[in-house]
Design an enzyme around this catalytic site. Sequence first.
Site: not given
Length: 380
Positions: A142, A166, A257, A268, A270, A273
Amino acid sequence: MDRTAILRWLHSAMTSSGHGTKRRIVRFRQQSDYRRFLEIWSDMAPPPATPPIIRHLPLIEAFSIPVSLDLPDFAPLLGEGAQVEEDTSICVHNTVLKPAARDKGIPWGVQQIKAPQAWSATTGHRIKIGVIDTGVDYNHPDLRQSLGRGINLLNRSALPYDNNGHGTHIAGTIAAANQMQGMIGVAPRATIFPVKAFDHNGSAFVSDIVMGIEWCVRNRMDIINMSFGMKTRSKSLLNAVNIAYNAGIIIIASSGNDAKRKSVDYPARYPQTVSVGATNKLRRIAQFSNRGSFIDIYAPGDKILSSWLRGKYHEMSGTSMATSHVSGAVALLLAYRPGLSPGEIKSILKRSMLPLRGLKKSSRIIGELDVVRMLQAADR
């Protein structure tokens, strides 16, 4: 800067038998001091069969070095022109994973953000996405049409092959392109450049991420996907993110999470972003997702089916999975409207979000990614 003392200390560091070590990043305030250090280092031939202990980080004019607890502090040797911080460990963001049979058709998350309705106008063609992660399975049917060469920062002579899973999962959601026999991602004609910075455990150091960002800047990526995070702030990482942002690269980062309401992980957090939270099939915030004012946008991240190692498929949950949906959507946007700046892209995403379910009216300024609304906002 004491040249002789630094040489003596570096030699001790390379020959030290001390077991307790911590990596440190040393950043120089002045380019001249950084160049002087490089000259000192070039004068020193490492002992035979000794692995390189110093990671050079020219993007931020710094270096990373493991410091044995047996050795005296080296910061005073460098003078006031240098700043030292811990080279912090950083981990990929996922919560649950399990093997899964391929589900025929388009994955639910790709459907939920309405990517298929945009494919007649844009498929992400020629958009380059640097995925800083665990690598990718180059043999997955794929992904074969979707991959550039990338780089393996852990072994420069090898392809960035995934030994964790991952990164392959992230790549599939962004740009898988095998709808007839396998799955299709959000932007099936975008090109993913895997940047392997994480080991088989999904762990890396900030210095690995900085080297990954440098590769993305040098090779002119349009987007960087960062499905990982840490709790502590790093000036070195912020410097690298700033440089990429100023180079016109949009950085999409997972928020974490921990189900926190007032905090998200770095990078994230900052403002340079796009910070991503996760939703479920009911278009509600996923139970595990961080949330609150630091989140820029939400996207599907609960029980996401995507590509896995050895041509297989896994179901995973996490803000990592949500981030890959947003990276794919931004690839569609950039192919549709080339030349948008990171700031313009973030603004388009935020003003085109679909309000989430189950929230009070006062909270409806936050919302979920909607590709059709995103392209319409780009036309206004």
